[in-house]
Enzyme design. Structure first.
Site, PDB file in Angstrom:
ATOM      1  N   LYS A 181      -4.878  24.685  45.211  1.00 18.19           N
ATOM      2  CA  LYS A 181      -4.504  25.858  46.023  1.00 18.19           C
ATOM      3  C   LYS A 181      -4.213  27.119  45.207  1.00 18.19           C
ATOM      4  O   LYS A 181      -4.640  28.213  45.607  1.00 18.19           O
ATOM      5  CB  LYS A 181      -3.344  25.517  46.949  1.00 18.19           C
ATOM      6  CG  LYS A 181      -3.805  24.684  48.159  1.00 18.19           C
ATOM      7  CD  LYS A 181      -2.647  24.185  48.993  1.00 18.19           C
ATOM      8  CE  LYS A 181      -3.159  23.322  50.130  1.00 18.19           C
ATOM      9  NZ  LYS A 181      -2.063  22.545  50.745  1.00 18.19           N
ATOM     10  N   GLY A 206      -6.892  17.703  45.603  1.00 14.22           N
ATOM     11  CA  GLY A 206      -5.898  17.909  46.649  1.00 14.22           C
ATOM     12  C   GLY A 206      -5.303  19.298  46.528  1.00 14.22           C
ATOM     13  O   GLY A 206      -5.950  20.263  46.080  1.00 14.22           O
ATOM     14  N   SER A 207      -4.039  19.400  46.890  1.00 13.01           N
ATOM     15  CA  SER A 207      -3.407  20.727  46.979  1.00 13.01           C
ATOM     16  C   SER A 207      -3.226  21.402  45.625  1.00 13.01           C
ATOM     17  O   SER A 207      -2.892  22.591  45.569  1.00 13.01           O
ATOM     18  CB  SER A 207      -2.041  20.607  47.648  1.00 13.01           C
ATOM     19  OG  SER A 207      -2.201  20.037  48.928  1.00 13.01           O
ATOM     20  N   THR A 208      -3.463  20.659  44.512  1.00  8.49           N
ATOM     21  CA  THR A 208      -3.295  21.306  43.210  1.00  8.49           C
ATOM     22  C   THR A 208      -4.329  22.409  43.017  1.00  8.49           C
ATOM     23  O   THR A 208      -4.197  23.255  42.138  1.00  8.49           O
ATOM     24  CB  THR A 208      -3.427  20.304  42.050  1.00  8.49           C
ATOM     25  OG1 THR A 208      -4.707  19.682  42.130  1.00  8.49           O
ATOM     26  CG2 THR A 208      -2.359  19.231  42.092  1.00  8.49           C
TER      27      THR A 208
END
Lengths: 377, 630
Positions: free
Chosen positions: B329, B325-327
């Site tokens: 980014k 997921g967004s980790t």
């Protein structure tokens, strides 16, 4: 006789020990050598049984019974024995038939007959009655035996031996046959007969082989190649050889034989007792034991040679020789020269019937020796 | 007597008899010679051979199992111990009436019918002088109760042995692992000689991965036995060499806190020391009791564990493969900066969604309204999906794959634990190899926000964040800190530096870390409301809410209306302090919902505990292992 005794009284007021014993119809040299053998037997049994005092005590009682039987038989004049032996063999044969019919089976073979408290093996009694009967029969016959005598003797051997084979106890049957054959041999059986029989036996060997029981065949195979099944049939003989071989020249010492102590050795107190002895006393001990047996044999032969009576001569010689053949077969068997046939070591192996009958047969020898002076002249 | 028979020739008879005696004498002499020769051969010539055989038959070499090494935590707390365990065993030979003995025993101690059945079965398989276990793991009360009555039970003994004991229980189960009975399958992989006499082998966790150190070397004793195998006495003894004691990097206190912080949720926490790669804490929930295995688990118990909800036997920290997921980014930000495709300070407009050319599919951000004009730190702070979609378009899958791989995604970290999963970082080559299809631009957009095919284990995420914390440096994660062999020698594990990520400049790292700091400590930061208050240390973090179902991307619907399996995984990665990082943490909570609300508080608890503990006990440094200290 009368003359002789008066002379001895005149010359020596005190009767010697030999004379006193002679009065009891005991032949001292034979008695002493037998006693040596028996004491040695008890001594070996103590270690072979795992130091079981109760087994030694039981064997000592049997030994006592055997010695009494020996002395009692020694009192009987040889003539009576000669006349009685065929009857005895007749009874023995009947007992064999009974034992086959309803005897106690032990280890798959019906060999035992129970008479209340006592159990015994009729085949053991037959073993001494066959040579005595043959000697008794040949006593009245011209020797060397001719075909008729040989046929009668063969029948007298074949009937009891055949019954023992049915039990089945092949080893004993062979020894019965051998004891009978010994009598014929001493009676002067012609060499051509002897060679003919040997040739016949060789020819019959394959037939005998296929009539053997499985366990008997296995014994022979194992004998030919003991490492065939180290934990199976060959185990006994291999462990026995290990015991004997590890004895060395001087042995491992009394009670210190590891094979028997750690129960690697099977039947250590009966058929394989010699291996225990050999492990603990070594080659020197074995030589000593053989010497005792040779002394007994020698005394028996001397007794035979001392007599001119056909029955006495034949009986004494064949009983002594058969006794020694037992020794040979047992030692040869446990050391891997002969197949395991289940023959006990005379005087030493744990067991009642064989000890008592053996001593009884020496009673016959003593009777022959000690009644000689009384009857001759 | 000879009246009617032919006449006897007495002289002739006598002559023949003497001759026969001579022949027989010769024959018997021959037999005696044969016997003597045979005896001489066996007893003198072959004496040595048979003596050796006799010895070989009665001497037995028996192995003595070594004592297994202990496992300690970083501060010296015992994590795996050998405790005496008492078992009740019966020697049938001495016991007399076996049935009666067992029945009388069951009046004294609780013995189940199953134990009795097992016992009788084993008794029949063994020699009568051998002890057979009737009951294992007696309590001290049972031991006492039996000992008072011992005289009534001849042939029944209490025997002491060692069983493995795990003081942390469920908390450390996945890391420490457990020992279990040796199977034929186990023996294929080890040197059988070392396991003669042993009954246990490491089956999971450290117990398995460091089996060769922990096990030790068996000793042996030579005993004299009889034909049935009964031991009579010992002749010779060589003591076994105990296994090495292990010291782990694991912080026992932190481990406990992390476990408690997860509460009743399913998930994993991994905390690393970024400066060494040492694992400070690693927990996975749900967990199991390792003692079940150490005390020979029954098939029923094992099946129950296998079928328990949420698979407690799975070590989620290294085997759970979650979409990051967004980790992911911050890594994508680094990729953009290092390739020069983006400028950190350049503001980019982030509408609610974008579409790709020739497609109607709307790639939405997580919020309906969009984030407006944001630069890179702000995009990280607010987790602006659309900013990253645009970044992804510029950077492309090849560079994204390259940098994500540099940070440790898609391949095993190589931690000293068995059965680690590699996760997956998709690439053109991977797509072609697995599906035969080309890479689609839409997949790049999914990948750049950590969705699509991308998966990572919590350990990989922790490694990733510790590499950010170390500005491209960092070490291979590991649990072993030191080991002490039986002779007292201490060996220290040398941390293995990972290949540095050198392309990004110091400023690139600064901008990304700044964004991560704003996630926690600036208003509009995704985790500001949940963990941003009362911070004593600057924390850099990143939330992740990884979708597992094909729900339209957008504001999370009311969680309670969504079945658990469709709820997103909650993720959070963080390190602190920012300047001199001491701890890097990754938390994943299965289907936990929002990363900020569910995962971030767990992370903060772990960081707080670790840094507080360090300040409180700054003077009290962990005891050093010295050679003579037990």
């Amino acid at each position: 006789m009368d003359v002789k005794s008066t002379v001895s009284v005149a010359n020596r007021p005190e009767p010697t020990l030999t004379q006193r014993v002679s009065a009891l119809h005991i032949d001292l040299p034979l008695f002493l050598t037998l006693l040596m053998g028996c004491c040695l037997g008890l001594w070996v049994l103590y270690t072979a049984s795992g130091q079981s005092e109760s087994m030694v005590a039981r064997q000592a009682i049997r030994l006592g019974v055997g010695l009494i039987a020996m002395i009692v038989i020694a009192q009987i004049p040889p003539r009576w024995i000669r006349i009685g032996a065929p009857w005895g063999l007749g009874i023995g044969v009947i007992l064999l038939v009974i034992v086959i019919g309803l005897g106690h089976s032990s280890l798959g073979a019906r060999r035992w007959l129970s008479l209340g408290v006592v159990r015994f093996q009729p085949s053991e009694i037959v073993k001494i009655l066959v040579p005595l009967t043959l000697a008794s029969f040949l006593y009245a016959r011209p020797l060397p035996p001719r075909l008729f005598e040989i046929m009668v003797c063969a029948l007298l051997i074949a009937v009891p031996a055949g019954l023992v084979v049915i039990e089945p106890d092949f080893g004993s049957a062979v020894l019965i046959a051998v004891s009978g054959a010994t009598v014929l041999f001493f009676a002067g059986l012609r060499w051509r007969f002897i060679f003919a029989v040997i040739a016949l036996l060789l020819a019959a060997a394959p037939v005998v082989w296929f009539s053997l029981q499985n366990y008997q065949q296995a014994r022979v195979l194992t004998f030919l190649n003991p490492s065939r099944a180290p934990l199976g049939a060959g185990y006994h003989i291999l462990q026995s050889k290990i015991a004997i071989g590890s004895g060395g020249l001087f042995g491992q010492g009394w009670l210190d034989g590891s094979q028997a102590r750690l129960s690697f050795l099977p039947e250590a107190s009966t058929d394989f007792i010699f291996s225990v002895y050999a492990e603990e006393t070594g080659f020197l001990g074995v030589a000593g034991m053989l010497l005792i047996y040779l002394l007994i044999l020698g005394r028996g032969i001397v007794i035979a040679l001392n007599n001119s009576d056909t029955f006495e001569r034949l009986a004494a010689a064949s009983l002594s020789v058969v006794f020694f053949l037992y020794v040979f077969v047992n030692i040869a068997m446990v050391s891997g020269i002969l197949p395991v046939v289940g023959v006990p070591l005379p005087l030493v192996s744990y067991g009642g019937t064989s000890l008592v009958t053996l001593l009884a047969s020496f009673g016959v020898l003593m009777s022959i020796q000690t009644h000689r002076e009384l009857l001759s002249q | 007597m000879s009246r009617d028979g032919p006449l006897k020739d007495h002289a002739g008879e006598r002559e023949v008899f003497f001759a026969r005696i001579l022949v027989m004498g010769g024959l018997l002499a021959l037999l005696v010679l044969v016997l003597l020769a045979r005896m001489a051969y066996l007893q003198i010539h072959q004496h040595n051979f048979y003596t050796a055989r006799s010895k070989a038959d009665r001497m037995q070499v028996q192995p003595i199992a070594p004592v297994r090494g202990l496992i300690y935590g970083r501060q010296g707390r015992v994590l795996a111990d050998n405790k005496p365990a008492y078992r009740l065993s019966v020697v049938p030979e001495e016991a007399g009436n076996l049935k009666q003995t067992v029945n009388r025993l069951s009046k004294l101690l609780s013995i189940t019918p199953q134990q009795k059945k097992q016992f009788y079965k084993r008794v029949h398989q063994r020699a009568r002088f051998q002890a057979t276990n009737l009951k294992l793991n007696l309590s001290s009360t049972e031991v006492a109760r039996f000992e008072v009555n011992q005289t009534r039970f001849p042939g029944v003994h209490i025997r002491a042995g060692l069983t493995r004991h795990y003081p942390l229980g469920k908390i450390g189960a996945h890391v420490i692992g457990y020992v279990g009975g040796i199977t034929a399958h186990d023996l294929v992989k080890v040197n059988r000689k070392r396991y003669r006499g042993s009954s246990r082998i490491g089956k999971a966790g450290i117990e398995k991965s460091h089996e060769s150190k922990l096990h030790g070397y068996p000793g042996r004793q030579m005993v004299e036995t009889n034909a049935a195998g009964r031991v009579l006495h010992q002749v010779h003894r060589k003591a076994p060499t105990p296994g090495d004691d292990l010291r782990l990097t694991l912080d026992t206190k932190l481990e406990r806190i992390a476990y408690q912080a997860l509460g009743h949720k399913q998930g994993a926490v991994v905390a690393l020391n970024p400066k060494t790669g040492g694992v400070l804490a690693m927990v996975s929930k749900p967990s199991y009791k390792p003692s079940l295995f150490a005390n020979s688990i029954s098939q029923a118990q094992y099946n129950k564990l296998l079928n328990a909800p949420y698979n407690p036997l799975l070590n989620r920290a290294i085997q759970g493969q979650y979409p990051p997921g967004s980790t992911i980014k911050p890594v994508m930000g680094i990729a953009g900066l290092a390739t020069g495709k983006i400028k950190a300070k350049k503001k980019v407009y982030a509408p609610p969604y974008i579409t790709l050319p020739h497609s109607n599919h709307r790639f939405r951000g997580w919020d309906r309204s969009g984030q407006g004009w944001v630069d890179l730190p702000q995009a990280i702070q607010r987790s602006a999906d659309v900013y990253f979609y645009k970044l992804g378009e510029k950077v492309g899958i090849n560079a994204m794959h390259h940098y994500a791989t540099e940070f440790g995604l898609g391949h095993k970290t190589g931690i000293d634990l068995p059965h680690e999963s590699a996760g997956l970082m998709p690439s053109r080559a991977w797509k072609h190899a697995t599906t035969g299809k080309p890479w689609y631009p839409g997949e790049t957009l999914n990948t750049v926000i950590g969705q699509g095919q991308t998966t990572a284990t919590p350990l990989q995420l922790a490694t990733m964040v510790s590499r950010i914390a170390m500005r491209g440096g960092g070490y291979k994660p590991h649990l072993l800190k030191a080991w002490r062999s039986a002779n007292g020698t201490v060996h220290n594990y040398k941390p293995q530096a990972l290949r540095p990520i050198t392309q990004p400049t110091a400023n690139d790292w600064h901008e990304v870390i700044k964004g991560m700091r704003m996630v926690v400590s600036a208003p509009h930061g995704t985790a500001f409301h949940t963990i941003g208050q009362h911070l004593e240390y600057p924390i850099a973090g990143k939330t992740g809410t990884a979708q597992v179902a094909d729900l339209p991307r957008g504001p999370a619907p009311n969680e309670n209306n969504v079945p658990r399996a469709k709820r997103p995984h909650a993720l959070f990665i963080a390190f602190a302090p920012i300047k001199h990082p001491k701890i890097a943490v990754a938390t994943v909570i299965d289907h936990g919902g929002g990363g900020a609300s569910v995962a971030a508080p767990v992370c903060r608890k772990v960081i707080d505990q670790y840094l507080d503990q360090r300040s409180e006990h700054a003077m009290k440094t962990p005891k050093k292992w010295t050679s003579n200290q037990p």
